[in-house]
Design a protein around this motif. Sequence first.
Motif, PDB file in Angstrom:
ATOM      1  N   TYR A 146      44.029  38.222  37.140  1.00 51.76           N
ATOM      2  CA  TYR A 146      44.915  38.401  38.283  1.00 51.76           C
ATOM      3  C   TYR A 146      45.039  39.869  38.677  1.00 51.76           C
ATOM      4  CZ  TYR A 146      46.454  33.527  38.376  1.00 51.76           C
ATOM      5  OH  TYR A 146      46.501  32.153  38.512  1.00 51.76           O
ATOM      6  N   ALA A 147      45.110  40.770  37.687  1.00 47.20           N
ATOM      7  CA  ALA A 147      45.242  42.194  37.995  1.00 47.20           C
ATOM      8  C   ALA A 147      43.996  42.723  38.698  1.00 47.20           C
ATOM      9  CB  ALA A 147      45.505  42.981  36.709  1.00 47.20           C
ATOM     10  N   LEU A 148      42.812  42.385  38.164  1.00 45.76           N
ATOM     11  CA  LEU A 148      41.575  42.883  38.754  1.00 45.76           C
ATOM     12  C   LEU A 148      41.346  42.308  40.147  1.00 45.76           C
ATOM     13  CD1 LEU A 148      38.198  43.647  37.280  1.00 45.76           C
ATOM     14  CD2 LEU A 148      38.245  41.818  38.968  1.00 45.76           C
ATOM     15  N   LEU A 149      41.549  40.996  40.295  1.00 48.81           N
ATOM     16  CA  LEU A 149      41.300  40.371  41.594  1.00 48.81           C
ATOM     17  C   LEU A 149      42.304  40.834  42.641  1.00 48.81           C
ATOM     18  CD1 LEU A 149      40.382  36.752  40.441  1.00 48.81           C
ATOM     19  CD2 LEU A 149      38.832  38.547  41.256  1.00 48.81           C
ATOM     20  N   ASP A 150      43.535  41.130  42.222  1.00 50.34           N
ATOM     21  CA  ASP A 150      44.519  41.656  43.167  1.00 50.34           C
ATOM     22  C   ASP A 150      44.048  43.003  43.715  1.00 50.34           C
ATOM     23  OD1 ASP A 150      47.353  41.448  44.312  1.00 50.34           O
ATOM     24  OD2 ASP A 150      47.388  43.416  43.334  1.00 50.34           O
ATOM     25  N   ARG A 151      43.522  43.867  42.838  1.00 53.15           N
ATOM     26  CA  ARG A 151      43.003  45.165  43.279  1.00 53.15           C
ATOM     27  C   ARG A 151      41.794  44.985  44.198  1.00 53.15           C
ATOM     28  NH1 ARG A 151      38.719  48.049  41.989  1.00 53.15           N
ATOM     29  NH2 ARG A 151      38.212  46.812  40.141  1.00 53.15           N
ATOM     30  N   VAL A 152      40.866  44.120  43.782  1.00 53.74           N
ATOM     31  CA  VAL A 152      39.647  43.903  44.560  1.00 53.74           C
ATOM     32  C   VAL A 152      39.985  43.331  45.935  1.00 53.74           C
ATOM     33  CG1 VAL A 152      37.568  42.481  44.714  1.00 53.74           C
ATOM     34  CG2 VAL A 152      38.102  43.679  42.586  1.00 53.74           C
ATOM     35  N   PRO A 196      46.908  28.654  40.660  1.00 53.98           N
ATOM     36  CA  PRO A 196      46.555  28.649  39.236  1.00 53.98           C
ATOM     37  C   PRO A 196      45.156  29.233  39.029  1.00 53.98           C
ATOM     38  CG  PRO A 196      47.514  26.549  39.870  1.00 53.98           C
ATOM     39  CD  PRO A 196      47.288  27.310  41.146  1.00 53.98           C
ATOM     40  N   LEU A 197      44.911  29.801  37.858  1.00 58.22           N
ATOM     41  CA  LEU A 197      43.660  30.496  37.605  1.00 58.22           C
ATOM     42  C   LEU A 197      42.453  29.587  37.815  1.00 58.22           C
ATOM     43  CD1 LEU A 197      42.208  33.040  36.789  1.00 58.22           C
ATOM     44  CD2 LEU A 197      42.541  32.421  34.385  1.00 58.22           C
ATOM     45  N   LYS A 198      42.563  28.317  37.434  1.00 56.59           N
ATOM     46  CA  LYS A 198      41.440  27.398  37.621  1.00 56.59           C
ATOM     47  C   LYS A 198      41.058  27.303  39.088  1.00 56.59           C
ATOM     48  CE  LYS A 198      39.887  22.643  36.813  1.00 56.59           C
ATOM     49  NZ  LYS A 198      40.209  21.334  36.188  1.00 56.59           N
ATOM     50  N   GLU A 199      42.048  27.189  39.977  1.00 57.47           N
ATOM     51  CA  GLU A 199      41.771  27.093  41.406  1.00 57.47           C
ATOM     52  C   GLU A 199      41.221  28.410  41.950  1.00 57.47           C
ATOM     53  OE1 GLU A 199      45.036  25.520  43.630  1.00 57.47           O
ATOM     54  OE2 GLU A 199      45.475  23.974  42.135  1.00 57.47           O
ATOM     55  N   VAL A 200      41.704  29.525  41.417  1.00 55.16           N
ATOM     56  CA  VAL A 200      41.180  30.830  41.824  1.00 55.16           C
ATOM     57  C   VAL A 200      39.698  30.918  41.481  1.00 55.16           C
ATOM     58  CG1 VAL A 200      41.266  33.317  41.379  1.00 55.16           C
ATOM     59  CG2 VAL A 200      43.393  32.018  41.667  1.00 55.16           C
ATOM     60  N   ARG A 241      41.037  41.192  51.760  1.00 48.22           N
ATOM     61  CA  ARG A 241      41.223  39.740  51.678  1.00 48.22           C
ATOM     62  C   ARG A 241      42.713  39.421  51.482  1.00 48.22           C
ATOM     63  NH1 ARG A 241      37.760  36.853  53.880  1.00 48.22           N
ATOM     64  NH2 ARG A 241      38.339  35.076  52.578  1.00 48.22           N
ATOM     65  N   ASP A 242      43.091  38.197  51.797  1.00 49.40           N
ATOM     66  CA  ASP A 242      44.483  37.771  51.675  1.00 49.40           C
ATOM     67  C   ASP A 242      44.833  37.623  50.192  1.00 49.40           C
ATOM     68  OD1 ASP A 242      46.980  36.714  51.862  1.00 49.40           O
ATOM     69  OD2 ASP A 242      46.381  34.848  52.857  1.00 49.40           O
ATOM     70  N   ARG A 243      45.702  38.509  49.709  1.00 47.66           N
ATOM     71  CA  ARG A 243      46.058  38.489  48.282  1.00 47.66           C
ATOM     72  C   ARG A 243      46.964  37.311  47.930  1.00 47.66           C
ATOM     73  NH1 ARG A 243      48.760  44.058  48.028  1.00 47.66           N
ATOM     74  NH2 ARG A 243      49.163  43.536  45.832  1.00 47.66           N
TER      75      ARG A 243
END
Length: 239
Positions: free
Chosen positions: A114-120, A134-138, A126-128
């Motif tokens: 979640y931390a890395l993808l939020d930064r990316v 849930p992580l599986k859906e992400v 992209r829409d944060r």
Amino acid sequence: MGTDKEAILRRLEDNCKSLYADYYEKVDYKLPITVHDKSTCLGQPCTCPVHYESRRRQVRRDGLLEQLRLFQQNRDTDRNPKAERGAPRVKTAGRPPGDVTGFLALDEITCEAYALLDRVFEEAGRDRLWLVNPLKEVLQGLRYQVSQFYDERPDLALDVLKATDKWVKQAKAALRVTVSDAMFGNTVCGNCGGGLSVAWDSSSDVRCIGTPAAPPCGETYPMSEWVALYERGKRDKDT
């Protein structure tokens, strides 16, 4: 869509599926078959010869993240060659409330993801809010999300790929199902020039592991191509 982009997105999707999707694993085993001789064993303790036949079956496995959740109840056997290293496996009881290595790995992967993808996502525009899922859906939609900003920010796409490589490796290590890799000969990947590795017991394809400066390109080489790889590396070394 270029070859490099396709290879990176495919590798990213494969990593994500390893983390969230069920899969089937081939399991080889030996089945004891007793050849009875009625003239000698009828009514007597059986001492008939036994031979073992090789069999193979498919076993369904949960995705790596789900396996981490169930780690305490379902621990897989360590497949690394510890006996050959002179270090036999010794089970050590964990501290109360038990061995929590798997749960720690799950928490670490979840928090880092979640931390890395939020930064990316922020850097890529992209829409944060999509990351509230849930992580599986992400993970299920991650290939699509990365494909949307790959052309403008390939560096961010590579950051995500390297992270998923790490999460898969971390999960397998925590579950003790990983097999140690060995470098494959003195040759390199024909696609990107990266290093090559293979499982120590040759149970996997030879795969590109990239270089210190670049992630793996996703190229793999089945056993049928190993001799050609070896001969190519030998020629390159001689020249």
